[in-house]
Design a protein around this motif. Structure first.
Motif, PDB file in Angstrom:
ATOM      1  N   ILE A 118     -35.172  34.609 -15.164  1.00 16.45           N
ATOM      2  CA  ILE A 118     -35.159  34.110 -16.360  1.00 16.45           C
ATOM      3  C   ILE A 118     -36.102  35.111 -17.027  1.00 16.45           C
ATOM      4  O   ILE A 118     -35.711  35.882 -18.281  1.00 16.45           O
ATOM      5  CB  ILE A 118     -35.133  32.883 -16.755  1.00 16.45           C
ATOM      6  N   LEU A 119     -37.540  35.310 -17.029  1.00 15.59           N
ATOM      7  CA  LEU A 119     -38.112  36.557 -17.553  1.00 15.59           C
ATOM      8  C   LEU A 119     -37.690  37.376 -17.507  1.00 15.59           C
ATOM      9  O   LEU A 119     -37.671  38.254 -18.737  1.00 15.59           O
ATOM     10  CB  LEU A 119     -40.011  36.345 -16.841  1.00 15.59           C
ATOM     11  N   ARG A 120     -37.391  38.413 -16.109  1.00 14.73           N
ATOM     12  CA  ARG A 120     -36.655  39.185 -16.385  1.00 14.73           C
ATOM     13  C   ARG A 120     -35.615  39.370 -17.520  1.00 14.73           C
ATOM     14  O   ARG A 120     -35.361  40.452 -18.016  1.00 14.73           O
ATOM     15  CB  ARG A 120     -35.938  39.914 -14.984  1.00 14.73           C
ATOM     16  N   SER A 121     -34.497  38.561 -17.742  1.00 15.42           N
ATOM     17  CA  SER A 121     -33.895  38.927 -18.673  1.00 15.42           C
ATOM     18  C   SER A 121     -34.470  38.288 -19.744  1.00 15.42           C
ATOM     19  O   SER A 121     -33.636  39.444 -20.809  1.00 15.42           O
ATOM     20  CB  SER A 121     -32.171  37.614 -18.128  1.00 15.42           C
ATOM     21  N   ALA A 122     -34.947  37.961 -19.926  1.00 15.90           N
ATOM     22  CA  ALA A 122     -35.521  37.257 -21.672  1.00 15.90           C
ATOM     23  C   ALA A 122     -36.329  39.237 -22.077  1.00 15.90           C
ATOM     24  O   ALA A 122     -36.254  38.910 -23.078  1.00 15.90           O
ATOM     25  CB  ALA A 122     -36.836  36.786 -21.340  1.00 15.90           C
ATOM     26  N   ALA A 123     -36.618  39.705 -20.882  1.00 14.74           N
ATOM     27  CA  ALA A 123     -37.353  40.241 -21.239  1.00 14.74           C
ATOM     28  C   ALA A 123     -36.872  42.053 -21.615  1.00 14.74           C
ATOM     29  O   ALA A 123     -36.429  42.293 -22.420  1.00 14.74           O
ATOM     30  CB  ALA A 123     -38.216  41.406 -20.347  1.00 14.74           C
ATOM     31  N   ALA A 124     -35.726  42.215 -20.716  1.00 13.42           N
ATOM     32  CA  ALA A 124     -34.240  42.764 -21.103  1.00 13.42           C
ATOM     33  C   ALA A 124     -33.703  42.293 -23.037  1.00 13.42           C
ATOM     34  O   ALA A 124     -33.228  44.000 -23.347  1.00 13.42           O
ATOM     35  CB  ALA A 124     -33.260  43.158 -20.668  1.00 13.42           C
ATOM     36  N   PHE A 125     -33.625  41.635 -23.121  1.00 15.35           N
ATOM     37  CA  PHE A 125     -32.669  41.173 -24.672  1.00 15.35           C
ATOM     38  C   PHE A 125     -33.634  40.665 -25.175  1.00 15.35           C
ATOM     39  O   PHE A 125     -33.866  40.162 -26.712  1.00 15.35           O
ATOM     40  CB  PHE A 125     -31.488  40.210 -24.122  1.00 15.35           C
ATOM     41  N   GLY A 126     -34.852  41.356 -25.109  1.00 16.00           N
ATOM     42  CA  GLY A 126     -36.138  41.526 -26.516  1.00 16.00           C
ATOM     43  C   GLY A 126     -36.254  39.645 -26.675  1.00 16.00           C
ATOM     44  O   GLY A 126     -36.314  39.486 -28.175  1.00 16.00           O
ATOM     45  N   ALA A 127     -36.624  39.168 -25.897  1.00 14.62           N
ATOM     46  CA  ALA A 127     -36.824  37.377 -26.468  1.00 14.62           C
ATOM     47  C   ALA A 127     -37.760  37.476 -26.321  1.00 14.62           C
ATOM     48  O   ALA A 127     -39.271  38.381 -26.088  1.00 14.62           O
ATOM     49  CB  ALA A 127     -36.238  36.203 -25.495  1.00 14.62           C
ATOM     50  N   ILE A 128     -39.193  36.147 -27.601  1.00  7.45           N
ATOM     51  CA  ILE A 128     -40.264  36.985 -27.841  1.00  7.45           C
ATOM     52  C   ILE A 128     -41.370  35.766 -26.756  1.00  7.45           C
ATOM     53  O   ILE A 128     -42.268  35.527 -26.490  1.00  7.45           O
ATOM     54  CB  ILE A 128     -39.862  36.317 -29.259  1.00  7.45           C
ATOM     55  N   GLY A 129     -40.515  34.692 -26.248  1.00  8.12           N
ATOM     56  CA  GLY A 129     -40.882  33.994 -24.981  1.00  8.12           C
ATOM     57  C   GLY A 129     -40.426  33.446 -24.640  1.00  8.12           C
ATOM     58  O   GLY A 129     -39.476  32.566 -24.757  1.00  8.12           O
ATOM     59  N   ILE A 130     -40.639  32.630 -23.455  1.00  5.41           N
ATOM     60  CA  ILE A 130     -39.974  31.450 -22.694  1.00  5.41           C
ATOM     61  C   ILE A 130     -41.375  29.907 -23.038  1.00  5.41           C
ATOM     62  O   ILE A 130     -42.376  29.986 -23.185  1.00  5.41           O
ATOM     63  CB  ILE A 130     -39.685  31.554 -21.035  1.00  5.41           C
ATOM     64  N   VAL A 131     -40.268  28.892 -22.885  1.00  2.00           N
ATOM     65  CA  VAL A 131     -41.114  27.837 -22.904  1.00  2.00           C
ATOM     66  C   VAL A 131     -41.099  26.858 -21.941  1.00  2.00           C
ATOM     67  O   VAL A 131     -39.887  26.438 -21.200  1.00  2.00           O
ATOM     68  CB  VAL A 131     -41.259  27.171 -23.972  1.00  2.00           C
ATOM     69  N   THR A 132     -41.594  26.495 -21.030  1.00  2.00           N
ATOM     70  CA  THR A 132     -41.274  25.420 -19.844  1.00  2.00           C
ATOM     71  C   THR A 132     -42.641  24.434 -20.573  1.00  2.00           C
ATOM     72  O   THR A 132     -43.471  24.525 -20.863  1.00  2.00           O
ATOM     73  CB  THR A 132     -42.062  26.238 -18.995  1.00  2.00           C
ATOM     74  N   GLN A 133     -42.316  23.306 -19.405  1.00  3.43           N
ATOM     75  CA  GLN A 133     -43.143  21.824 -18.842  1.00  3.43           C
ATOM     76  C   GLN A 133     -44.248  21.637 -18.179  1.00  3.43           C
ATOM     77  O   GLN A 133     -43.521  22.967 -17.027  1.00  3.43           O
ATOM     78  CB  GLN A 133     -42.637  20.593 -18.463  1.00  3.43           C
ATOM     79  N   ASP A 134     -45.892  22.329 -18.086  1.00  3.78           N
ATOM     80  CA  ASP A 134     -45.853  22.312 -17.504  1.00  3.78           C
ATOM     81  C   ASP A 134     -46.088  21.823 -15.893  1.00  3.78           C
ATOM     82  O   ASP A 134     -46.468  22.153 -14.629  1.00  3.78           O
ATOM     83  CB  ASP A 134     -48.129  22.471 -17.963  1.00  3.78           C
TER      84      ASP A 134
END
Length: 247
Positions: A118-134
């Protein structure tokens, strides 16, 4: 935020994770925010890596390298031990969002392979970040970094204590929150519209928790055929990111 718990694994720990694979290691070496503590490499691989001159480097053969990582992971001849990246605050990500922005929110997605992809796809499609519960997301690890193929070093990742409160903060920043749910009656393309969008995905199987759903502005589904019941969460994230990026 909570402190990451120490691990006593011989293949690294939460406080000193080991990363492997050429893309993951090269990205870590290029990241000025990443503290690299030690490196192991075959002589062949070391010739192509840009190791700092002051970094402790141990040359090792392939079989010895395999013992540095779990289950003979595909290390590609290079392993590094690092300190985890500094925590990133959600407010910092939101404050830097442009008029059109995509944010990804993961509700208890715990598999490191999925989060890495998901991090890889987020970078590929220009997302500004991801958020998760710690407490319900994987820590930095070689498995996650290998799946991310360098994106772990480039994609802002905010870990929050309370995901519902984070979704409220996201809404206050002008984001339209869309929860992905297979039983939704609206297709994702019809739910998109506002320029700032937060895509919310739950874990495979249980999906989003009820409190997370209640903090979404809309629920939407991906229009997949009846040939399959559902998509893997990382595949669903990639499709949703693409749809949002071209909307």
């Amino acid at each position: 935020m909570t402190r990451r718990k120490k691990s006593h694994q011989s293949h690294g720990s939460a406080n000193r994770p080991r990363l492997w694979g050429k893309h993951a290691v090269a990205a870590a070496l290029d990241n000025p925010e990443r503290k690299v503590l030690k490196a192991w490499a075959t002589r062949e691989t070391a010739a192509f890596m840009q190791f700092p001159s002051d970094l402790p480097l141990v040359y090792a053969e392939g079989p010895d390298m395999g013992r540095l990582v779990p289950n003979d992971a595909p290390h590609q001849g290079v392993v590094i031990e690092v300190e985890p990246l500094e925590d990133i605050w959600l407010g910092d990500i939101l404050s830097q969002a442009d008029e059109k922005a995509i944010l990804l929110v993961l509700d208890q997605v715990t598999d490191p392979h999925n989060v890495g992809a998901i991090l890889r796809s987020a970078a590929a499609f220009g997302a500004i970040g991801i958020v998760t519960q710690d407490r319900h997301s994987p820590s930095e690890s070689g498995v996650l970094a290998k799946a991310a193929s360098g994106a772990l070093e480039r994609m802002p990742w905010a870990r929050v204590v309370n995901l519902a409160r984070a979704l409220e903060e996201i809404a206050e920043a002008g984001f339209w929150r869309i929860g992905l749910a297979g039983e939704a009656t609206t297709d994702l393309k019809d739910a998109l519209g506002p320029q700032r969008v937060a895509l919310v995905l739950g874990a495979e199987g249980p999906g989003m928790r009820s409190n997370t759903r209640e903090h979404c502005d809309a629920l939407a589904r991906l229009p997949i055929s009846g040939a399959v019941e559902s998509l893997n969460v990382s595949n669903a994230a990639a499709v949703a990111l693409y749809a949002a990026s071209v909307a």
